[in-house]
Design an enzyme around this catalytic site. Sequence first.
Site, mmCIF file in Angstrom:
data_model
loop_
_atom_site.group_PDB
_atom_site.id
_atom_site.type_symbol
_atom_site.label_atom_id
_atom_site.label_comp_id
_atom_site.label_asym_id
_atom_site.label_seq_id
_atom_site.Cartn_x
_atom_site.Cartn_y
_atom_site.Cartn_z
ATOM 1 N N GLY A 93 0.793 -1.224 0.000
ATOM 2 C CA GLY A 93 0.000 0.000 0.000
ATOM 3 C C GLY A 93 0.820 1.266 0.000
ATOM 4 N N TYR B 137 -12.574 5.622 -7.918
ATOM 5 C CA TYR B 137 -12.026 6.063 -6.640
ATOM 6 C C TYR B 137 -11.941 7.578 -6.489
ATOM 7 C CZ TYR B 137 -10.268 1.233 -6.563
ATOM 8 O OH TYR B 137 -10.148 -0.123 -6.596
ATOM 9 N N TYR C 264 -2.850 -0.696 -11.560
ATOM 10 C CA TYR C 264 -4.309 -0.831 -11.555
ATOM 11 C C TYR C 264 -4.990 -0.163 -12.741
ATOM 12 C CZ TYR C 264 -3.035 -2.220 -6.889
ATOM 13 O OH TYR C 264 -2.426 -2.843 -5.835
ATOM 14 N N CYS D 28 -19.591 6.199 -23.171
ATOM 15 C CA CYS D 28 -20.941 6.752 -22.979
ATOM 16 C C CYS D 28 -21.274 6.874 -21.506
ATOM 17 C CB CYS D 28 -21.966 5.875 -23.702
ATOM 18 S SG CYS D 28 -21.766 5.901 -25.490
ATOM 19 N N GLU D 29 -20.472 7.647 -20.796
ATOM 20 C CA GLU D 29 -20.658 7.928 -19.376
ATOM 21 C C GLU D 29 -20.203 9.358 -19.115
ATOM 22 O OE1 GLU D 29 -21.784 5.943 -16.920
ATOM 23 O OE2 GLU D 29 -21.906 4.045 -18.029
ATOM 24 N N GLU E 29 5.026 -5.938 0.663
ATOM 25 C CA GLU E 29 4.450 -6.246 -0.645
ATOM 26 C C GLU E 29 4.204 -4.985 -1.476
ATOM 27 O OE1 GLU E 29 0.944 -8.334 0.469
ATOM 28 O OE2 GLU E 29 2.026 -10.079 1.244
ATOM 29 N N PRO E 30 5.249 -4.323 -1.948
ATOM 30 C CA PRO E 30 5.042 -3.159 -2.818
ATOM 31 C C PRO E 30 4.547 -3.579 -4.191
ATOM 32 C CG PRO E 30 7.363 -3.692 -2.725
ATOM 33 C CD PRO E 30 6.680 -4.618 -1.748
ATOM 34 N N GLY E 31 3.579 -2.887 -4.714
ATOM 35 C CA GLY E 31 3.102 -3.115 -6.072
ATOM 36 C C GLY E 31 3.038 -1.799 -6.801
ATOM 37 N N ARG E 32 2.097 -0.957 -6.359
ATOM 38 C CA ARG E 32 1.952 0.385 -6.928
ATOM 39 C C ARG E 32 3.267 1.156 -6.888
ATOM 40 N NH1 ARG E 32 -2.864 3.490 -6.240
ATOM 41 N NH2 ARG E 32 -3.398 2.041 -4.558
#
Length: 467
Positions: free
Chosen positions: A275, A365, A422, A392-393, A317-320
Site C-alpha cells: 500500500g 475512486y 491498476y 458513454c458515461e 508487498e510493494p506493487g503500486r
Amino acid sequence: MRAHEAGWAHAAVSVRGPAWLREPGDVNALVPELWSQTARKVDGVLEVGGVRLTDLVEQHGSPAYVLDEADFRARARAFRDGFAGCDVFYAGKAFLCTTVARWIDEEGLNLDVCSGGELAVAERAGFPMKRVGFHGNNKTLAELERAVELGVGRIIVDSFHEIDRLAHVTRELGRTARVMVRVTAGVEAHTHEYIATAHEDQKFGFSISSGDALDAVRQIRAAEGLELLGLHSHIGSQIFDSSGFEVAARRVLELHAQISSEIGVQLPELDLGGGFGIAYTTQDDPSDAAQLATEMTKIVRDECRARDLEVPRLSVEPGRAIAGPAVCTVYEVGTVKAVELDGGAVRTYVSVDGGMSDNIRTALYDADYSCTLANRVSDAPALMTRLVGKHCEAGDIVVKDEFLPGDVAPGDLVAVPGTGAYCRSMASNYNHALRPPVVAVKDGESRVVVRRETLDDLLRLDAAPEA
C-alpha cells in the site's frame, strides 16, 4: 453534505480546480516527481526510455501504456536493497505480465499473486514457485490444488473454510503447504489518516479483537499438511508514512506474543503488506523505499523487544510503488469543447481516444491524475482543462483538472503519468473498446510486452449461434 447520486462529477460546479493545483510557470514543463526516471521533453516532445512518444504512437498506435523498463527495475532494486534482510514480494495485482514477472525474478524480488490467472502468468514466466505467495479471500479448490501442486512458497489463508479446504488438498496430494494467517488489526491507513475499530467490517482476514485470528492459528496447528509461518496484515493503500504500520504492528505482535504464551509457538515470519503511496499529483509526498525500510524494521524491533519476542523475518508487498510511476499512458486528442456553465464560467473538455476502459480509477475512486501535452511546444497560455474519454458515461473522466496549453487541439498527443498500477490490470472492454498495448521502452528501443487487443480478440469470445 449529501453526495450527488450520480457521483462526484455531477456535484457542485467549480472550474478553478482544487486548491492545491497551481497554474504552472511553464505549461510545457514536466513535474519530475510525477514521471518515470527517463522521462524528459526534447523540443516539446515527450521522450521515455529514449523513445519519442510521437514515434511510439506512429509505430504502435494510441492509446498505449508506455512502460519505462529502467525505472521499473530501479524501483524494484530500491525495495530489494532498502529491505535487505527482509522478503520483498512484488504485488502482481498492480500490473503483471510474463515480461514483468521475469524482471521481478531478475531483480531478486519475490512475487505475490491473488488468482489462478496471476499464478498462471508466474508459471509461464518460469518464476521460482518457492518465491511466490498466493493471496485471495475466496480461492477455489482448483486454485488451491494448483498452488500446492506447483509448490508455491506460501499461501495466505483468509477464512476457516479455506483452512479446511487447503488441509483437504494437502491430504489428497500428500503434500505440505506453508501458510500465513491474514488478520485484521482494526487499523486502516489511508494517506496520513488511520482510524481504529471501524475496519473489522470487511471481507478480508481474521479479526484479532474477536479471537478469530487466534482460533485460525489453532486450527492450522491441528491440521495435517499445513505449516504455519506467521501472520499477515494489510492496512490500506496510498500510504505516505509509517504511522499506520506502527499501530498495526503493535496489535499483530501482541497476537504473536499471545500465540507464544498460550500455544507455545514462536512464529518465524511477519508480513506487514504493502500500500505504499506514489505521487500522482503535486499534492502527494511519498516516502522512498529506504526510508520506509528504516522506519518499519525499527517498529518491529522495538515492539518485539517490548514483548520479549524473537524478531520475526519481515516481509512487505510493494506493487503500486514499483509499477505505478514506471508507466505513462499516451492518448490522441479527438475533440476540444468549451462548455458554458451557470454564472458564465466555462469548462474546457479535452476528449481523448481512451478513457475509463483503460483507467477506471478516476471514476471508481475519485482519483487525481496529471497530464501534459506530449507532441510539441506551445506558446499559448495555460488553460484549465478536464481530460475525458470516449465512453458513454458522463463520469468517463481521466484527469479531473489540469492545465494544458490553451491551443490544445485534435491530433495532439497528451500523456498521463503514474498509470502503471491498476490501470491495465483493471482495464475493460466497456463499449467494446479494445484494451491498449503495454509497450516497454529502454535505450531508445520499444517492444510490445502486452499486445493491443484486436476486433478478432473481442469477437472470439462471442459465442454466436449458427447462422
